[in-house]
Write a protein that holds these residues in place. Structure first.
Motif, PDB file in Angstrom:
ATOM      1  N   UNK A  78      26.859 -72.715 -28.610  1.00 33.74           N
ATOM      2  CA  UNK A  78      25.665 -71.899 -28.506  1.00 33.74           C
ATOM      3  C   UNK A  78      25.613 -72.240 -26.890  1.00 33.74           C
ATOM      4  N   UNK A  79      26.283 -71.334 -25.462  1.00 32.80           N
ATOM      5  CA  UNK A  79      26.404 -71.982 -24.534  1.00 32.80           C
ATOM      6  C   UNK A  79      25.085 -71.067 -23.252  1.00 32.80           C
ATOM      7  N   UNK A  80      24.365 -71.563 -23.163  1.00 34.47           N
ATOM      8  CA  UNK A  80      23.301 -70.590 -21.949  1.00 34.47           C
ATOM      9  C   UNK A  80      24.049 -70.337 -21.214  1.00 34.47           C
ATOM     10  N   UNK A  81      24.096 -68.754 -20.920  1.00 32.70           N
ATOM     11  CA  UNK A  81      24.240 -67.901 -19.881  1.00 32.70           C
ATOM     12  C   UNK A  81      23.254 -68.038 -18.575  1.00 32.70           C
ATOM     13  N   UNK A  82      23.348 -68.099 -17.161  1.00 28.06           N
ATOM     14  CA  UNK A  82      22.645 -67.814 -16.456  1.00 28.06           C
ATOM     15  C   UNK A  82      22.264 -66.823 -15.940  1.00 28.06           C
ATOM     16  N   UNK A  83      21.399 -65.920 -15.867  1.00 27.82           N
ATOM     17  CA  UNK A  83      21.160 -64.171 -16.003  1.00 27.82           C
ATOM     18  C   UNK A  83      20.319 -64.004 -14.944  1.00 27.82           C
ATOM     19  N   UNK A  84      20.394 -63.237 -13.931  1.00 29.24           N
ATOM     20  CA  UNK A  84      18.962 -63.046 -12.975  1.00 29.24           C
ATOM     21  C   UNK A  84      17.923 -62.545 -13.871  1.00 29.24           C
ATOM     22  N   UNK A  85      16.783 -62.884 -13.088  1.00 25.25           N
ATOM     23  CA  UNK A  85      15.605 -61.812 -13.930  1.00 25.25           C
ATOM     24  C   UNK A  85      15.929 -60.539 -13.832  1.00 25.25           C
ATOM     25  N   UNK A  86      16.898 -59.757 -13.032  1.00 26.44           N
ATOM     26  CA  UNK A  86      16.792 -58.758 -13.524  1.00 26.44           C
ATOM     27  C   UNK A  86      18.052 -57.893 -14.278  1.00 26.44           C
ATOM     28  N   UNK A  87      18.250 -59.012 -14.675  1.00 22.11           N
ATOM     29  CA  UNK A  87      18.846 -58.908 -15.968  1.00 22.11           C
ATOM     30  C   UNK A  87      20.932 -58.954 -15.839  1.00 22.11           C
ATOM     31  N   UNK A  88      20.928 -58.818 -14.117  1.00 17.34           N
ATOM     32  CA  UNK A  88      22.537 -58.984 -14.001  1.00 17.34           C
ATOM     33  C   UNK A  88      23.197 -60.363 -14.211  1.00 17.34           C
ATOM     34  N   UNK A  89      24.408 -60.295 -13.880  1.00 10.08           N
ATOM     35  CA  UNK A  89      24.788 -61.650 -14.470  1.00 10.08           C
ATOM     36  C   UNK A  89      26.081 -62.125 -12.221  1.00 10.08           C
ATOM     37  N   UNK A  90      25.735 -63.330 -11.693  1.00 12.29           N
ATOM     38  CA  UNK A  90      25.982 -63.420 -10.847  1.00 12.29           C
ATOM     39  C   UNK A  90      27.383 -63.853 -10.802  1.00 12.29           C
ATOM     40  N   UNK A  91      27.762 -65.082  -9.971  1.00 11.44           N
ATOM     41  CA  UNK A  91      29.092 -66.057  -9.457  1.00 11.44           C
ATOM     42  C   UNK A  91      28.543 -67.108 -10.904  1.00 11.44           C
ATOM     43  N   UNK A  92      27.110 -67.510 -10.666  1.00  7.72           N
ATOM     44  CA  UNK A  92      26.993 -68.477 -12.493  1.00  7.72           C
ATOM     45  C   UNK A  92      27.569 -67.749 -13.287  1.00  7.72           C
ATOM     46  N   UNK A  93      27.212 -66.794 -13.568  1.00  6.44           N
ATOM     47  CA  UNK A  93      27.416 -66.663 -14.936  1.00  6.44           C
ATOM     48  C   UNK A  93      28.720 -66.151 -15.230  1.00  6.44           C
ATOM     49  N   UNK A  94      29.679 -66.303 -14.085  1.00  9.08           N
ATOM     50  CA  UNK A  94      31.667 -66.266 -14.502  1.00  9.08           C
ATOM     51  C   UNK A  94      31.881 -67.839 -14.973  1.00  9.08           C
ATOM     52  N   UNK A  95      31.284 -68.317 -14.077  1.00 14.99           N
ATOM     53  CA  UNK A  95      31.397 -69.742 -13.555  1.00 14.99           C
ATOM     54  C   UNK A  95      31.727 -70.354 -15.057  1.00 14.99           C
ATOM     55  N   UNK A  96      29.903 -70.013 -15.770  1.00 14.40           N
ATOM     56  CA  UNK A  96      29.545 -70.208 -17.006  1.00 14.40           C
ATOM     57  C   UNK A  96      30.653 -70.105 -18.695  1.00 14.40           C
ATOM     58  N   UNK A  97      30.869 -68.795 -18.147  1.00 18.28           N
ATOM     59  CA  UNK A  97      32.092 -68.263 -18.939  1.00 18.28           C
ATOM     60  C   UNK A  97      33.479 -68.582 -18.785  1.00 18.28           C
ATOM     61  N   UNK A  98      33.709 -68.999 -17.598  1.00 18.43           N
ATOM     62  CA  UNK A  98      35.001 -69.601 -17.771  1.00 18.43           C
ATOM     63  C   UNK A  98      35.447 -70.931 -18.567  1.00 18.43           C
ATOM     64  N   UNK A  99      33.809 -72.155 -18.273  1.00 20.50           N
ATOM     65  CA  UNK A  99      34.351 -73.000 -18.431  1.00 20.50           C
ATOM     66  C   UNK A  99      33.819 -72.852 -20.707  1.00 20.50           C
ATOM     67  N   UNK A 100      33.511 -71.322 -20.639  1.00 18.33           N
ATOM     68  CA  UNK A 100      33.365 -71.226 -22.622  1.00 18.33           C
ATOM     69  C   UNK A 100      34.625 -71.071 -22.624  1.00 18.33           C
TER      70      UNK A 100
END
Length: 163
Positions: A78-100
């Protein structure tokens, strides 16, 4: 969930569903500098903080995670996905998905994502309530966040009756 270091008395509890296919589930809080790691009990019922790994340019943390997967018989991560408070994904989420994706390829495990919004705040509160010093909180925060993320996943699985 209360903060108990992995292996501490009372770290495992009762109630819930088993991990898909049996085996433990690993929880990860992937940051730019560190990866917080948590592990479920063998039945996939509870989450315990395990350790924090340092990220390196040579991606040595993937080798360390592969060793943990083998050592504990992990089938899912299980990997935590950084999501903005408005629910959208940003650069950090793409980086985490690539790591996953690299993790899935390296370890041959099923990867799930969990929204990590507010998990750090929750972990900080838990560590403050546990009376840890500022230094100890800094050392523990990443793997406690990983345990919160893993606990969230396991609780949702129990509610769905999956496993």
């Amino acid at each position: 969930m209360t903060y108990r270091p992995h292996g501490a008395p009372g770290a495992a509890g009762d109630g819930g569903a088993r991990a898909t296919g049996g085996g433990r589930v690993l929880g990860l809080d992937v940051g730019e500098k560190t990866v917080g790691v948590a592990i479920s009990d063998p039945e996939g019922l509870t989450a315990q903080p395990l350790r924090t790994l340092l990220r390196r340019p040579d991606a040595a943390e993937l080798d360390q995670l592969r060793e943990l997967v083998e050592e504990y018989g992990v089938k899912e991560v299980v990997v935590g996905l950084p999501t903005r408070t408005d629910g959208t994904a940003g650069v950090e989420a793409r980086r985490v998905r690539a790591f996953a994706q690299r993790l899935q390829t390296a370890c041959g495990v099923v990867v799930h994502f969990v929204d990590e919004r507010f998990s750090t705040v929750q972990a900080e509160r838990m560590l403050l309530e546990a009376g840890l010093s500022r230094r100890r909180r800094r050392q523990a925060i990443n793997h406690v966040v990983a345990a919160i993320l893993l606990d969230t996943f396991l609780a949702r699985r129990r509610v769905k009756g999956d496993g």
